[in-house]
Design a protein around this motif. Structure first.
Motif, PDB file in Angstrom:
ATOM      1  N   GLY A  17       0.819  -1.210   0.000  1.00 29.22           N
ATOM      2  CA  GLY A  17       0.000   0.000   0.000  1.00 29.22           C
ATOM      3  C   GLY A  17       0.853   1.260   0.000  1.00 29.22           C
ATOM      4  O   GLY A  17       0.574   2.228  -0.722  1.00 29.22           O
ATOM      5  N   THR A  18       1.917   1.260   0.816  1.00 26.80           N
ATOM      6  CA  THR A  18       2.818   2.418   0.878  1.00 26.80           C
ATOM      7  C   THR A  18       3.512   2.650  -0.457  1.00 26.80           C
ATOM      8  O   THR A  18       3.655   3.795  -0.913  1.00 26.80           O
ATOM      9  N   ILE A  19       3.932   1.568  -1.098  1.00 23.98           N
ATOM     10  CA  ILE A  19       4.606   1.669  -2.394  1.00 23.98           C
ATOM     11  C   ILE A  19       3.661   2.243  -3.444  1.00 23.98           C
ATOM     12  O   ILE A  19       4.038   3.106  -4.251  1.00 23.98           O
ATOM     13  N   LEU A  20       2.418   1.793  -3.448  1.00 20.10           N
ATOM     14  CA  LEU A  20       1.436   2.306  -4.403  1.00 20.10           C
ATOM     15  C   LEU A  20       1.186   3.798  -4.188  1.00 20.10           C
ATOM     16  O   LEU A  20       0.958   4.550  -5.149  1.00 20.10           O
ATOM     17  N   ASN A  21       1.248   4.226  -2.941  1.00 22.16           N
ATOM     18  CA  ASN A  21       0.979   5.632  -2.628  1.00 22.16           C
ATOM     19  C   ASN A  21       2.173   6.543  -2.897  1.00 22.16           C
ATOM     20  O   ASN A  21       1.995   7.705  -3.272  1.00 22.16           O
ATOM     21  N   THR A  22       3.390   6.033  -2.689  1.00 21.14           N
ATOM     22  CA  THR A  22       4.557   6.914  -2.711  1.00 21.14           C
ATOM     23  C   THR A  22       5.550   6.645  -3.836  1.00 21.14           C
ATOM     24  O   THR A  22       6.169   7.575  -4.359  1.00 21.14           O
ATOM     25  N   ASP A  23       5.727   5.388  -4.232  1.00 24.16           N
ATOM     26  CA  ASP A  23       6.752   5.081  -5.234  1.00 24.16           C
ATOM     27  C   ASP A  23       6.363   3.856  -6.063  1.00 24.16           C
ATOM     28  O   ASP A  23       6.994   2.793  -5.964  1.00 24.16           O
ATOM     29  N   PRO A  24       5.325   3.998  -6.903  1.00 23.08           N
ATOM     30  CA  PRO A  24       4.833   2.842  -7.659  1.00 23.08           C
ATOM     31  C   PRO A  24       5.838   2.285  -8.666  1.00 23.08           C
ATOM     32  O   PRO A  24       5.656   1.173  -9.172  1.00 23.08           O
ATOM     33  N   VAL A  25       6.917   3.024  -8.936  1.00 27.20           N
ATOM     34  CA  VAL A  25       7.954   2.500  -9.837  1.00 27.20           C
ATOM     35  C   VAL A  25       8.553   1.205  -9.272  1.00 27.20           C
ATOM     36  O   VAL A  25       8.993   0.324 -10.025  1.00 27.20           O
ATOM     37  N   GLN A  26       8.525   1.073  -7.953  1.00 32.87           N
ATOM     38  CA  GLN A  26       9.074  -0.133  -7.325  1.00 32.87           C
ATOM     39  C   GLN A  26       8.308  -1.398  -7.711  1.00 32.87           C
ATOM     40  O   GLN A  26       8.824  -2.508  -7.523  1.00 32.87           O
ATOM     41  N   LEU A  27       7.101  -1.239  -8.255  1.00 33.03           N
ATOM     42  CA  LEU A  27       6.347  -2.416  -8.688  1.00 33.03           C
ATOM     43  C   LEU A  27       7.141  -3.230  -9.702  1.00 33.03           C
ATOM     44  O   LEU A  27       6.974  -4.454  -9.806  1.00 33.03           O
ATOM     45  N   LEU A  28       8.010  -2.568 -10.459  1.00 35.20           N
ATOM     46  CA  LEU A  28       8.809  -3.245 -11.485  1.00 35.20           C
ATOM     47  C   LEU A  28       9.821  -4.210 -10.878  1.00 35.20           C
ATOM     48  O   LEU A  28      10.348  -5.085 -11.576  1.00 35.20           O
ATOM     49  N   ASP A  29      10.104  -4.066  -9.583  1.00 33.10           N
ATOM     50  CA  ASP A  29      11.051  -4.980  -8.922  1.00 33.10           C
ATOM     51  C   ASP A  29      10.467  -6.372  -8.765  1.00 33.10           C
ATOM     52  O   ASP A  29      11.212  -7.342  -8.602  1.00 33.10           O
ATOM     53  N   CYS A  30       9.132  -6.450  -8.803  1.00 34.02           N
ATOM     54  CA  CYS A  30       8.468  -7.748  -8.639  1.00 34.02           C
ATOM     55  C   CYS A  30       8.563  -8.535  -9.950  1.00 34.02           C
ATOM     56  O   CYS A  30       8.166  -8.025 -11.003  1.00 34.02           O
ATOM     57  N   PRO A  31       9.086  -9.752  -9.924  1.00 34.56           N
ATOM     58  CA  PRO A  31       9.202 -10.569 -11.145  1.00 34.56           C
ATOM     59  C   PRO A  31       7.843 -10.747 -11.840  1.00 34.56           C
ATOM     60  O   PRO A  31       6.832 -11.007 -11.183  1.00 34.56           O
ATOM     61  N   GLY A  32       7.828 -10.554 -13.151  1.00 35.43           N
ATOM     62  CA  GLY A  32       6.601 -10.747 -13.934  1.00 35.43           C
ATOM     63  C   GLY A  32       5.778  -9.503 -14.133  1.00 35.43           C
ATOM     64  O   GLY A  32       4.804  -9.507 -14.888  1.00 35.43           O
ATOM     65  N   ILE A  33       6.148  -8.386 -13.471  1.00 34.66           N
ATOM     66  CA  ILE A  33       5.404  -7.131 -13.619  1.00 34.66           C
ATOM     67  C   ILE A  33       6.090  -6.278 -14.680  1.00 34.66           C
ATOM     68  O   ILE A  33       7.213  -5.810 -14.491  1.00 34.66           O
ATOM     69  N   THR A  34       5.423  -6.086 -15.812  1.00 35.25           N
ATOM     70  CA  THR A  34       5.968  -5.307 -16.919  1.00 35.25           C
ATOM     71  C   THR A  34       5.724  -3.814 -16.697  1.00 35.25           C
ATOM     72  O   THR A  34       4.859  -3.426 -15.901  1.00 35.25           O
ATOM     73  N   PRO A  35       6.458  -2.946 -17.404  1.00 37.92           N
ATOM     74  CA  PRO A  35       6.205  -1.495 -17.294  1.00 37.92           C
ATOM     75  C   PRO A  35       4.763  -1.128 -17.629  1.00 37.92           C
ATOM     76  O   PRO A  35       4.171  -0.257 -16.989  1.00 37.92           O
ATOM     77  N   LYS A  36       4.196  -1.793 -18.631  1.00 38.58           N
ATOM     78  CA  LYS A  36       2.815  -1.500 -19.018  1.00 38.58           C
ATOM     79  C   LYS A  36       1.855  -1.843 -17.884  1.00 38.58           C
ATOM     80  O   LYS A  36       0.942  -1.061 -17.566  1.00 38.58           O
ATOM     81  N   LEU A  37       2.039  -3.004 -17.269  1.00 38.00           N
ATOM     82  CA  LEU A  37       1.141  -3.421 -16.188  1.00 38.00           C
ATOM     83  C   LEU A  37       1.344  -2.546 -14.958  1.00 38.00           C
ATOM     84  O   LEU A  37       0.376  -2.159 -14.289  1.00 38.00           O
ATOM     85  N   ALA A  38       2.595  -2.218 -14.648  1.00 37.30           N
ATOM     86  CA  ALA A  38       2.872  -1.345 -13.499  1.00 37.30           C
ATOM     87  C   ALA A  38       2.213   0.013 -13.701  1.00 37.30           C
ATOM     88  O   ALA A  38       1.651   0.594 -12.757  1.00 37.30           O
ATOM     89  N   GLY A  39       2.241   0.508 -14.944  1.00 36.29           N
ATOM     90  CA  GLY A  39       1.600   1.783 -15.242  1.00 36.29           C
ATOM     91  C   GLY A  39       0.093   1.723 -15.074  1.00 36.29           C
ATOM     92  O   GLY A  39      -0.532   2.665 -14.566  1.00 36.29           O
ATOM     93  N   ALA A  40      -0.518   0.610 -15.497  1.00 38.41           N
ATOM     94  CA  ALA A  40      -1.969   0.446 -15.362  1.00 38.41           C
ATOM     95  C   ALA A  40      -2.377   0.400 -13.890  1.00 38.41           C
ATOM     96  O   ALA A  40      -3.389   0.994 -13.492  1.00 38.41           O
TER      97      ALA A  40
END
Length: 377
Positions: free
Chosen positions: A110-133
């Motif tokens: 939740g904190t990552i989504l609120n403050t630094d969603p770019v970190q979603l890309l660190d999770c294996p299988g999460i593409t830039p397009k999906l992280a952006g969505a």
């Protein structure tokens, strides 16, 4: 005003444009619970969507009703809640990816989504397009309350909230506070409403933003009526009427907009008279390109008809001439008022194509026109 939290149990009625709803709402506010009737712009319907409504109870045709002036989704805070949220509202997030995000980030998601969603890309299988969505949906739902409150204080319906967010993103409120006339770029919100907001925000009637927005608005309105340009007198008169600004100021801003290519000036010939006309740039560019395309299509057709006979009993002489002309040129335009035989001429073109083994493709700009083509052929 009172704020209640809960979920939509059932949607009883909604306007055709989705701008107003009547729902059964289950209140889940701590010690308060139970089903009530609520009305307003309440577009959510999933049992997993916990939302808040701001408004007041009133007696209506539906009985005791909570009349909502605001509604917004309550973003989940627990890992499991975020997992269900992602599964429910973000296309492309399935059970495996939602579980992977929760497992990888744990309670920090939740904190990552609120403050630094770019970190979603660190999770294996999460593409830039999906992280952006994921980021865009989370920010949209999180800012719904802020944008909605800004709009409501200026009398703008919540129906426009999603379109405004799609246009201006996370800085929607900041953008509209600086330049409320940007609202005129959203189809359906006119210059008048934007002008009301601007006046409340302290914009002067002779401000650069106001005059320029009015020029664009007038030409956009003309476009919706089928015009690609306006004559000089018509454009200036309309801007003068809408803004009540001085003529000299309007002339000055028009010159500056032309210099910045915010508008395009062209000259049409009417006999010996030159007439100035004005375009929005993209319409001018489109007309120029269409002219080039048509020029490239001009010239004699390469088709050779072995059989050019039509049944004289089915066609007038003028229709026969029109049909044969279509096979003599690479580009033909068939015009005429209703009932003058355009449909019959099209049948003639197809008849000759069939006799000569020529493949034909028919297309139309609207579903209604396509249906009519199918009926006559």
């Amino acid at each position: 005003m009172e704020v209640i939290k809960g979920i939509v149990v059932k949607k009883k009625f909604q306007k055709s444009d989705n701008s107003w709803h009547v729902v059964i709402f289950k209140v889940m506010d701590g010690n308060v619970s139970g089903d009530i009737t609520a009305t307003g712009y309440i577009p959510w319907s999933s049992d997993d969507d916990q939302i808040e409504l701001e408004g007041e109870y009133k007696d209506t045709n539906y009985g005791r009703t909570f009349v909502a002036t605001q509604s917004w989704k309550v973003l989940p805070t627990t890992s499991n809640g975020i997992k269900n949220y992602l599964l429910d509202v973000v296309p492309g997030v399935g059970p495996s990816k939602a579980s992977a995000l929760v497992k990888f980030f744990g309670n920090k998601l939740g904190t990552i989504l609120n403050t630094d969603p770019v970190q979603l890309l660190d999770c294996p299988g999460i593409t830039p397009k999906l992280a952006g969505a994921i980021r865009d949906q989370w920010q949209k739902d999180g800012l719904a309350k802020k944008v909605g409150m800004f709009l409501s204080q200026y009398g703008v319906s919540l129906v426009w909230r999603d379109r405004i967010f799609e246009k201006f993103g996370v800085y929607s409120v900041e953008k509209l506070t600086i330049d409320p006339y940007a609202l005129t770029t959203i189809r359906g919100i006119g210059f008048g409403k934007a002008d009301e907001i601007a006046k409340k925000l302290g914009f002067k009637k002779d401000s650069v933003e106001r005059i320029r927005a009015c020029f664009t608005h007038v030409l956009t309105e003309a476009m919706s009526e089928g015009h690609t340009f306006l004559h000089e007198g018509d454009l200036k008169d309309a801007v003068l009427k809408n803004t009540k600004a001085k003529k000299e100021l309007i002339e000055d801003h028009l010159a500056k907009m032309l210099e910045a290519r915010l508008l395009i000036e062209d000259t049409l010939k009417d006999g010996a008279v030159d007439i100035k006309v004005y375009y929005l740039p993209f319409l001018y560019d489109a007309e120029v390109q269409v002219s080039k395309d048509i020029t490239g299509l001009l010239g004699p057709s390469r088709l050779k008809l072995k059989n050019s006979e039509l049944n004289d009993n089915n066609y007038s002489q003028q229709q026969i001439e029109g049909v044969l002309a279509a096979y003599s040129h690479r580009l033909s335009v068939l015009t005429g008022a209703p009932g003058t035989g355009k449909s019959t001429a099209i049948r003639g073109i197809l008849e000759l194509a069939n006799k000569n083994g020529i493949d034909v493709a028919l297309c139309a700009p609207t579903g209604r026109a396509a249906k009519r083509l199918g009926e006559i052929t």
